[in-house]
Design an enzyme around this catalytic site. Structure first.
Site, PDB file in Angstrom:
ATOM      1  N   ARG A  55       4.351  -8.014  -1.540  1.00  0.00           N
ATOM      2  CA  ARG A  55       4.348  -7.459  -2.843  1.00  0.00           C
ATOM      3  C   ARG A  55       5.420  -6.733  -2.698  1.00  0.00           C
ATOM      4  O   ARG A  55       6.397  -6.383  -2.146  1.00  0.00           O
ATOM      5  CB  ARG A  55       3.089  -6.384  -2.022  1.00  0.00           C
ATOM      6  CG  ARG A  55       1.881  -7.316  -1.824  1.00  0.00           C
ATOM      7  CD  ARG A  55       0.930  -6.173  -1.455  1.00  0.00           C
ATOM      8  NE  ARG A  55      -0.025  -6.169  -1.229  1.00  0.00           N
ATOM      9  CZ  ARG A  55      -1.075  -6.252  -0.910  1.00  0.00           C
ATOM     10  NH1 ARG A  55      -0.660  -5.079   0.528  1.00  0.00           N
ATOM     11  NH2 ARG A  55      -2.374  -6.522  -0.400  1.00  0.00           N
ATOM     12  N   ASP A 104       1.020  -0.966  -0.132  1.00  0.00           N
ATOM     13  CA  ASP A 104      -0.066  -0.002   0.401  1.00  0.00           C
ATOM     14  C   ASP A 104       0.859   1.777   0.036  1.00  0.00           C
ATOM     15  O   ASP A 104       0.969   2.232   1.290  1.00  0.00           O
ATOM     16  CB  ASP A 104      -0.835  -0.069   1.210  1.00  0.00           C
ATOM     17  CG  ASP A 104      -1.466  -1.627   1.115  1.00  0.00           C
ATOM     18  OD1 ASP A 104      -1.763  -1.904   0.719  1.00  0.00           O
ATOM     19  OD2 ASP A 104      -2.117  -1.449   2.508  1.00  0.00           O
ATOM     20  N   GLU A 147     -11.732  -1.130  -1.590  1.00  0.00           N
ATOM     21  CA  GLU A 147     -10.573  -0.100  -0.729  1.00  0.00           C
ATOM     22  C   GLU A 147     -10.015   0.762  -1.067  1.00  0.00           C
ATOM     23  O   GLU A 147      -9.832   0.757  -3.082  1.00  0.00           O
ATOM     24  CB  GLU A 147     -10.661  -2.059   0.012  1.00  0.00           C
ATOM     25  CG  GLU A 147      -9.212  -2.302  -0.695  1.00  0.00           C
ATOM     26  CD  GLU A 147      -8.735  -3.469  -0.150  1.00  0.00           C
ATOM     27  OE1 GLU A 147      -9.288  -4.140   0.816  1.00  0.00           O
ATOM     28  OE2 GLU A 147      -7.763  -3.799  -0.120  1.00  0.00           O
ATOM     29  N   HIS A 177      -3.887  -0.129  -5.060  1.00  0.00           N
ATOM     30  CA  HIS A 177      -3.187   0.700  -3.461  1.00  0.00           C
ATOM     31  C   HIS A 177      -2.136   0.960  -3.461  1.00  0.00           C
ATOM     32  O   HIS A 177      -1.279   0.693  -2.636  1.00  0.00           O
ATOM     33  CB  HIS A 177      -2.961  -0.482  -2.948  1.00  0.00           C
ATOM     34  CG  HIS A 177      -4.170   0.292  -0.828  1.00  0.00           C
ATOM     35  ND1 HIS A 177      -4.577   0.098  -0.307  1.00  0.00           N
ATOM     36  CD2 HIS A 177      -3.267   1.176  -0.715  1.00  0.00           C
ATOM     37  CE1 HIS A 177      -4.660   0.871   0.348  1.00  0.00           C
ATOM     38  NE2 HIS A 177      -4.192   1.530   0.416  1.00  0.00           N
TER      39      HIS A 177
END
Length: 342
Positions: free
Chosen positions: A305, A40, A215, A277
């Site tokens: 990630r 994120d 989201e 994100h």
């Protein structure tokens, strides 16, 4: 619990940024990923530097990039600006912090839960800098919530017209199973007014892979529109990607002010999985628009990630994100410090 995230320390030494000379033009390039471990990623430009805020090391850190260098941000100086308390409502599972500059102060919005790690207790919280330094020190201003005070994550702040808004992802009730997008007006950088207004439910096919989720909202604001880019479907799957809402008019608290794009605006490819994100910024000289986002390390990697960067453009007044760029050379952002010897 569906959203426990890996939040390991920033792997500075693992930075895979490549700067090369392309022929006689001396054009510098870089290669994704620009950070080997990332979740994120939120990047904001502050003068001649970029700031990356992360959940890491038992709290929140801010990395200040080398001067005029977006894609080399992992080589910057990192400062731990806040450590989670040993008790209270915000002492575990700190997710998706964002850094915003408002009226001479810096604010960090983040999601956290109680010390037992119970996901149902996730709420949004805010830190306020004592002065005008993004590296702190910061004061914990506690929870930021609408009057319903339900499960909330991924809050973001933006201004449109003469009003400030806060958008976030929340459950429609008190149990997990679906995440919607809500919006409320801000009366101050630490306070919301009234009850959040529902502006998006995951009703489209690309929003409902494995689990119906909206989201990670992020606003790109123009003179007459707000493009609210959000992440859709289950974040731990290859199908995670971007959707987009377009808001306009005088009252963004009116759900009819928002129109949803019918298809994903940024989706997986044959070699990039789960792109989503992230955040949006500009090149060092302000002439180009850039996006920073995470993707899965490989198909099926879930929350393992890395962080990528790429330029986006505009078509007919609407952001055009193209497709995710994998491990191939791209020109560095316009105005970025040239490669040595160029």
């Amino acid at each position: 619990m569906h959203r426990t995230r890996r939040v390991g320390a920033v792997a500075m030494a693992a930075m895979l940024v490549t700067v090369a000379l392309a022929g006689c033009t001396g054009a510098a390039t870089f290669t994704n990923p620009i950070l080997d471990v990332a979740n994120d990623p939120y990047v904001i430009k502050d003068g001649s530097h970029y700031l990356l805020v992360e959940s890491a090391g038992g709290g929140i850190s801010v990395t200040k990039s080398p001067e005029n260098n977006l894609t080399g941000i992992a080589g910057g100086d990192r400062t731990q600006v806040w450590t989670t308390p040993s008790e209270g409502p915000n002492c575990a599972d700190v997710w998706a912090p964002e850094l915003h500059h408002v009226d001479g102060k810096w604010y960090i919005y983040y999601a956290a839960t109680t010390c037992d790690g119970d996901n149902t207790n996730h709420r949004m919280f805010v830190l306020e800098s004592e002065g005008d330094d993004p590296l702190g020190p910061y004061i914990d201003r506690g929870k930021i919530a609408d009057q319903n005070d339900r499960w909330a994550i991924d809050g973001t702040r933006f201004e449109f017209g003469d009003r400030a808004y806060f958008a976030w992802s929340g459950w429609p009730g008190s149990t997990d199973g679906q995440q919607n997008l809500y919006i409320a007006e801000m009366t101050s950088p630490t306070t919301l007014e009234g009850a959040g207004v529902l502006i998006s439910e995951p009703t489209l096919d690309f929003e409902r892979q494995t689990m119906p989720i909206n989201e990670g909202p992020q606003a790109i604001v123009t003179d007459d529109k707000v493009f609210l880019v959000y992440s859709a479907s289950a974040s731990w799957t290859d199908d995670y990607g971007y959707g987009m809402l377009t808001g306009s008019g005088d009252d963004l608290l009116d759900p009819s002010s928002w129109q949803k794009s019918p298809e994903s605006v940024f989706a997986k490819t044959d070699d990039v999985f789960g792109p989503g994100h992230g955040s949006f910024t500009t090149s060092p000289d302000g002439k180009e628009d850039w996006m920073v986002y995470h993707s899965a390390r490989y198909s099926g990697a879930g929350w393992d990630r890395m962080m990528n960067a790429q330029r986006f453009t505009w078509k007919d007044g609407v952001p055009d994100f193209g497709t995710p760029v994998g491990e191939k050379e791209q020109p560095v952002p316009s105005g970025q410090v040239a490669a040595p010897g160029s």
